[in-house]
Design a protein around this motif. Sequence first.
Motif, PDB file in Angstrom:
ATOM      1  N   GLN A  88       0.818  -1.214   0.000  1.00  0.00           N
ATOM      2  CA  GLN A  88       0.000   0.000   0.000  1.00  0.00           C
ATOM      3  C   GLN A  88       0.854   1.268   0.000  1.00  0.00           C
ATOM      4  O   GLN A  88       0.460   2.287   0.556  1.00  0.00           O
ATOM      5  CB  GLN A  88      -0.935  -0.012   1.216  1.00  0.00           C
ATOM      6  CG  GLN A  88      -1.882  -1.177   1.258  1.00  0.00           C
ATOM      7  CD  GLN A  88      -2.798  -1.205   0.058  1.00  0.00           C
ATOM      8  OE1 GLN A  88      -3.335  -0.186  -0.352  1.00  0.00           O
ATOM      9  NE2 GLN A  88      -2.959  -2.377  -0.537  1.00  0.00           N
ATOM     10  N   ILE A  89       2.020   1.228  -0.615  1.00  0.00           N
ATOM     11  CA  ILE A  89       2.920   2.377  -0.642  1.00  0.00           C
ATOM     12  C   ILE A  89       2.384   3.382  -1.656  1.00  0.00           C
ATOM     13  O   ILE A  89       2.344   3.102  -2.848  1.00  0.00           O
ATOM     14  CB  ILE A  89       4.356   1.949  -0.985  1.00  0.00           C
ATOM     15  CG1 ILE A  89       4.820   0.881   0.002  1.00  0.00           C
ATOM     16  CG2 ILE A  89       5.290   3.153  -0.980  1.00  0.00           C
ATOM     17  CD1 ILE A  89       6.051   0.125  -0.439  1.00  0.00           C
ATOM     18  N   LYS A  90       1.968   4.541  -1.155  1.00  0.00           N
ATOM     19  CA  LYS A  90       1.333   5.548  -2.004  1.00  0.00           C
ATOM     20  C   LYS A  90       2.294   6.619  -2.476  1.00  0.00           C
ATOM     21  O   LYS A  90       2.178   7.122  -3.577  1.00  0.00           O
ATOM     22  CB  LYS A  90       0.171   6.204  -1.249  1.00  0.00           C
ATOM     23  CG  LYS A  90      -0.946   5.245  -0.944  1.00  0.00           C
ATOM     24  CD  LYS A  90      -2.053   5.889  -0.155  1.00  0.00           C
ATOM     25  CE  LYS A  90      -3.131   4.857   0.077  1.00  0.00           C
ATOM     26  NZ  LYS A  90      -3.678   4.880   1.382  1.00  0.00           N
ATOM     27  N   ASP A  91       3.220   6.999  -1.622  1.00  0.00           N
ATOM     28  CA  ASP A  91       4.113   8.118  -1.908  1.00  0.00           C
ATOM     29  C   ASP A  91       5.508   7.598  -2.217  1.00  0.00           C
ATOM     30  O   ASP A  91       6.122   6.923  -1.381  1.00  0.00           O
ATOM     31  CB  ASP A  91       4.150   9.045  -0.687  1.00  0.00           C
ATOM     32  CG  ASP A  91       4.854  10.349  -0.940  1.00  0.00           C
ATOM     33  OD1 ASP A  91       5.611  10.456  -1.933  1.00  0.00           O
ATOM     34  OD2 ASP A  91       4.656  11.275  -0.134  1.00  0.00           O
ATOM     35  N   TRP A  92       6.043   7.915  -3.398  1.00  0.00           N
ATOM     36  CA  TRP A  92       7.369   7.439  -3.787  1.00  0.00           C
ATOM     37  C   TRP A  92       8.433   7.936  -2.817  1.00  0.00           C
ATOM     38  O   TRP A  92       9.487   7.328  -2.675  1.00  0.00           O
ATOM     39  CB  TRP A  92       7.708   7.851  -5.228  1.00  0.00           C
ATOM     40  CG  TRP A  92       7.881   9.324  -5.410  1.00  0.00           C
ATOM     41  CD1 TRP A  92       6.931  10.231  -5.750  1.00  0.00           C
ATOM     42  CD2 TRP A  92       9.083  10.058  -5.235  1.00  0.00           C
ATOM     43  NE1 TRP A  92       7.466  11.487  -5.798  1.00  0.00           N
ATOM     44  CE2 TRP A  92       8.791  11.408  -5.490  1.00  0.00           C
ATOM     45  CE3 TRP A  92      10.385   9.711  -4.888  1.00  0.00           C
ATOM     46  CZ2 TRP A  92       9.747  12.408  -5.394  1.00  0.00           C
ATOM     47  CZ3 TRP A  92      11.336  10.716  -4.799  1.00  0.00           C
ATOM     48  CH2 TRP A  92      11.013  12.047  -5.052  1.00  0.00           C
ATOM     49  N   ARG A  93       8.150   9.020  -2.092  1.00  0.00           N
ATOM     50  CA  ARG A  93       9.127   9.546  -1.125  1.00  0.00           C
ATOM     51  C   ARG A  93       9.354   8.596   0.053  1.00  0.00           C
ATOM     52  O   ARG A  93      10.365   8.698   0.741  1.00  0.00           O
ATOM     53  CB  ARG A  93       8.706  10.931  -0.649  1.00  0.00           C
ATOM     54  CG  ARG A  93       8.855  11.968  -1.767  1.00  0.00           C
ATOM     55  CD  ARG A  93       8.330  13.299  -1.355  1.00  0.00           C
ATOM     56  NE  ARG A  93       6.870  13.184  -1.270  1.00  0.00           N
ATOM     57  CZ  ARG A  93       6.031  14.145  -1.551  1.00  0.00           C
ATOM     58  NH1 ARG A  93       6.476  15.318  -1.902  1.00  0.00           N
ATOM     59  NH2 ARG A  93       4.740  13.959  -1.467  1.00  0.00           N
ATOM     60  N   GLU A  94       8.437   7.665   0.268  1.00  0.00           N
ATOM     61  CA  GLU A  94       8.677   6.627   1.288  1.00  0.00           C
ATOM     62  C   GLU A  94       9.959   5.861   0.943  1.00  0.00           C
ATOM     63  O   GLU A  94      10.690   5.426   1.819  1.00  0.00           O
ATOM     64  CB  GLU A  94       7.511   5.652   1.369  1.00  0.00           C
ATOM     65  CG  GLU A  94       6.393   6.054   2.262  1.00  0.00           C
ATOM     66  CD  GLU A  94       6.803   6.246   3.719  1.00  0.00           C
ATOM     67  OE1 GLU A  94       7.495   5.388   4.300  1.00  0.00           O
ATOM     68  OE2 GLU A  94       6.417   7.275   4.284  1.00  0.00           O
ATOM     69  N   LEU A  95      10.225   5.702  -0.342  1.00  0.00           N
ATOM     70  CA  LEU A  95      11.408   4.966  -0.779  1.00  0.00           C
ATOM     71  C   LEU A  95      12.700   5.696  -0.425  1.00  0.00           C
ATOM     72  O   LEU A  95      13.765   5.074  -0.375  1.00  0.00           O
ATOM     73  CB  LEU A  95      11.342   4.690  -2.277  1.00  0.00           C
ATOM     74  CG  LEU A  95      10.159   3.823  -2.707  1.00  0.00           C
ATOM     75  CD1 LEU A  95      10.092   3.743  -4.224  1.00  0.00           C
ATOM     76  CD2 LEU A  95      10.253   2.434  -2.106  1.00  0.00           C
ATOM     77  N   LEU A  96      12.633   6.985  -0.156  1.00  0.00           N
ATOM     78  CA  LEU A  96      13.828   7.732   0.224  1.00  0.00           C
ATOM     79  C   LEU A  96      14.414   7.222   1.543  1.00  0.00           C
ATOM     80  O   LEU A  96      15.579   7.454   1.840  1.00  0.00           O
ATOM     81  CB  LEU A  96      13.526   9.231   0.308  1.00  0.00           C
ATOM     82  CG  LEU A  96      13.169   9.893  -1.017  1.00  0.00           C
ATOM     83  CD1 LEU A  96      12.829  11.366  -0.808  1.00  0.00           C
ATOM     84  CD2 LEU A  96      14.285   9.726  -2.033  1.00  0.00           C
ATOM     85  N   ARG A  97      13.620   6.507   2.299  1.00  0.00           N
ATOM     86  CA  ARG A  97      14.134   5.899   3.539  1.00  0.00           C
ATOM     87  C   ARG A  97      15.195   4.841   3.243  1.00  0.00           C
ATOM     88  O   ARG A  97      15.912   4.412   4.130  1.00  0.00           O
ATOM     89  CB  ARG A  97      12.991   5.283   4.327  1.00  0.00           C
ATOM     90  CG  ARG A  97      11.937   6.291   4.780  1.00  0.00           C
ATOM     91  CD  ARG A  97      10.825   5.582   5.525  1.00  0.00           C
ATOM     92  NE  ARG A  97       9.704   6.429   5.798  1.00  0.00           N
ATOM     93  CZ  ARG A  97       9.562   7.180   6.894  1.00  0.00           C
ATOM     94  NH1 ARG A  97      10.500   7.203   7.801  1.00  0.00           N
ATOM     95  NH2 ARG A  97       8.477   7.912   7.071  1.00  0.00           N
TER      96      ARG A  97
END
Length: 140
Positions: A88-97
């Motif tokens: 349910q990953i909506k924001d690609w910025r989550e991947l910046l983690r």
Amino acid sequence: MDSVSNKLNQSDMSKFKSLSQVVSDPKKALFVSKVKINLINCDIDKIDEIPEPYRHVERLHLSHNRISNLEGLYQFDNISYLSLCYNQIKDWRELLRLRKKEALVQLTIKGNPLEAHPNHLYLIIDRFPNLKKVDDLKIA
């Protein structure tokens, strides 16, 4: 491990919500090792802290769960392969983690709502120079 032993009973999985619960359950020992965690379709919605011996895995398979936040991935320093497809990953910025994960060379994220962003693959490739493969796309 053979593929038959890697399948979890669907009724057992539905009660789990966090990664630490699944990893710590002795019944799930076949799916967790110090090299690879393979917890697909386990209804996990949170990546929380897991016991120390498992933080050094190189391969983390968490596909077909309910994960939307990647904050808990900080604990996996040696990860080279990460499968998060159909979560349910909506924001690609989550991947910046994942930016400090220098060993990460393969990332699978297809089937997440973030695919709706028209440039999501470009943004990922641009920010992760060590990646060799994203989903089915090989990076030169």
